[in-house]
Scaffold this motif. Structure first.
Motif, short mmCIF file in Angstrom:
data_model
loop_
_atom_site.label_atom_id
_atom_site.label_comp_id
_atom_site.label_asym_id
_atom_site.label_seq_id
_atom_site.Cartn_x
_atom_site.Cartn_y
_atom_site.Cartn_z
N ALA A 72 46.82 -39.49 -92.50
CA ALA A 72 47.21 -38.33 -91.61
C ALA A 72 48.03 -38.71 -90.34
CB ALA A 72 46.07 -37.33 -91.62
N CYS A 73 47.31 -39.66 -89.65
CA CYS A 73 47.92 -40.32 -88.46
C CYS A 73 49.23 -40.75 -88.52
CB CYS A 73 46.92 -41.12 -87.79
SG CYS A 73 45.47 -39.94 -87.23
N ALA A 74 49.47 -41.28 -89.76
CA ALA A 74 50.46 -41.93 -90.08
C ALA A 74 51.80 -40.94 -90.49
CB ALA A 74 50.54 -43.04 -91.12
N GLY A 75 51.41 -39.74 -90.33
CA GLY A 75 52.21 -38.49 -90.82
C GLY A 75 52.47 -38.34 -92.39
N GLN A 76 51.64 -38.78 -93.00
CA GLN A 76 51.55 -38.52 -94.47
C GLN A 76 51.00 -37.06 -95.10
OE1 GLN A 76 53.35 -40.44 -96.63
NE2 GLN A 76 53.99 -41.32 -94.49
N GLY A 77 51.72 -36.65 -95.56
CA GLY A 77 51.13 -35.27 -96.20
C GLY A 77 51.52 -34.20 -95.08
N ASP A 78 51.52 -32.80 -95.66
CA ASP A 78 52.07 -31.68 -94.86
C ASP A 78 51.03 -31.32 -93.61
OD1 ASP A 78 49.87 -29.99 -95.98
OD2 ASP A 78 50.94 -29.17 -97.36
N SER A 79 51.63 -30.52 -92.78
CA SER A 79 50.74 -30.37 -91.38
C SER A 79 49.36 -29.72 -92.01
CB SER A 79 51.49 -29.40 -90.51
OG SER A 79 52.21 -28.58 -91.10
N LYS A 80 49.44 -28.99 -93.03
CA LYS A 80 48.08 -28.13 -93.36
C LYS A 80 46.96 -29.37 -93.92
CE LYS A 80 49.75 -23.98 -94.74
NZ LYS A 80 50.00 -22.84 -95.98
N ALA A 81 47.76 -30.39 -94.69
CA ALA A 81 46.76 -31.58 -95.18
C ALA A 81 46.15 -32.29 -94.04
CB ALA A 81 47.35 -32.38 -95.89
N ILE A 82 46.89 -32.53 -92.88
CA ILE A 82 46.64 -33.55 -91.87
C ILE A 82 45.84 -32.55 -90.94
CG2 ILE A 82 47.71 -34.31 -89.52
CD1 ILE A 82 50.35 -34.61 -91.07
N ALA A 83 45.93 -31.23 -91.02
CA ALA A 83 44.92 -30.52 -90.09
C ALA A 83 43.57 -30.45 -90.79
CB ALA A 83 45.42 -28.97 -90.22
N ARG A 84 43.47 -30.43 -92.04
CA ARG A 84 42.25 -30.58 -92.75
C ARG A 84 41.53 -31.98 -92.68
NH1 ARG A 84 44.99 -28.12 -97.04
NH2 ARG A 84 45.07 -30.09 -98.11
N ALA A 85 42.25 -33.13 -92.61
CA ALA A 85 41.74 -34.32 -92.29
C ALA A 85 41.32 -34.57 -90.91
CB ALA A 85 42.94 -35.21 -92.84
N THR A 86 42.07 -33.95 -89.95
CA THR A 86 41.73 -34.07 -88.55
C THR A 86 40.90 -33.06 -88.01
OG1 THR A 86 43.71 -33.21 -87.91
CG2 THR A 86 43.79 -35.95 -88.22
N GLY A 87 40.83 -31.89 -88.50
CA GLY A 87 40.18 -30.72 -87.99
C GLY A 87 40.97 -30.20 -86.73
N VAL A 88 42.34 -30.67 -86.80
CA VAL A 88 43.20 -29.83 -85.54
C VAL A 88 43.82 -28.84 -86.39
CG1 VAL A 88 45.12 -30.49 -84.17
CG2 VAL A 88 43.47 -32.22 -84.43
N LYS A 89 44.02 -27.74 -85.51
CA LYS A 89 44.71 -26.39 -86.02
C LYS A 89 46.05 -26.86 -86.50
CE LYS A 89 42.11 -23.03 -83.47
NZ LYS A 89 42.31 -22.30 -82.43
N PRO A 90 46.55 -26.12 -87.65
CA PRO A 90 47.96 -26.63 -88.18
C PRO A 90 48.99 -26.46 -87.08
CG PRO A 90 46.57 -25.41 -89.92
CD PRO A 90 45.87 -25.43 -88.55
N ALA A 91 49.11 -25.49 -86.49
CA ALA A 91 50.19 -25.28 -85.53
C ALA A 91 50.23 -26.33 -84.64
CB ALA A 91 50.12 -23.90 -84.98
#
Length: 112
Positions: A72-91
């Motif tokens: 996720a930190c490498a920018g792989q996946g869409d913003s929703k997937a990164i948000a789920r993995a990191t706990g950060v809001k998609p916006a």
């Protein structure tokens, strides 16, 4: 903000043809080179090993989460997937990714 180039070092490793093909397949699915994908896997595994050495071993679930976070930190996946993995809001994830893209573009332009 002024980012300084970081010196990079390389490892040379050999893997079986089966592993090489599997890494290549997964890398293509992610839109990465096999080397970039292997680097992400190494970084996730190394982070888990350091945790073990510090007495903070990761169970399988935790290791899976660490791998997702690295990707996720490498920018792989869409913003929703990164948000789920990191706990950060998609916006906010989208704003961060946009800023990184602008910063990367700006850096590339300066290097020309």
């Amino acid at each position: 903000m002024n980012f300084q180039p970081v010196e990079r070092k390389q490892f040379a490793i050999a893997v079986s043809p089966k592993v090489f093909d599997a890494v290549g397949k997964r890398a293509r699915e992610q839109g990465l080179s096999p080397t970039a994908y292997a680097k992400l896997l190494f970084e996730a595994g190394f982070a888990a090993r350091v945790g073990q050495e510090r007495g903070l071993p990761a169970d399988d679930t935790e290791l899976d989460e660490q791998v997702r976070l690295v990707f996720a930190c490498a920018g792989q996946g869409d913003s929703k997937a990164i948000a789920r993995a990191t706990g950060v809001k998609p916006a906010l994830v989208e704003r961060i990714l946009d800023a990184w893209r602008r910063g990367a573009f700006s850096t590339k332009e300066k290097m020309r």
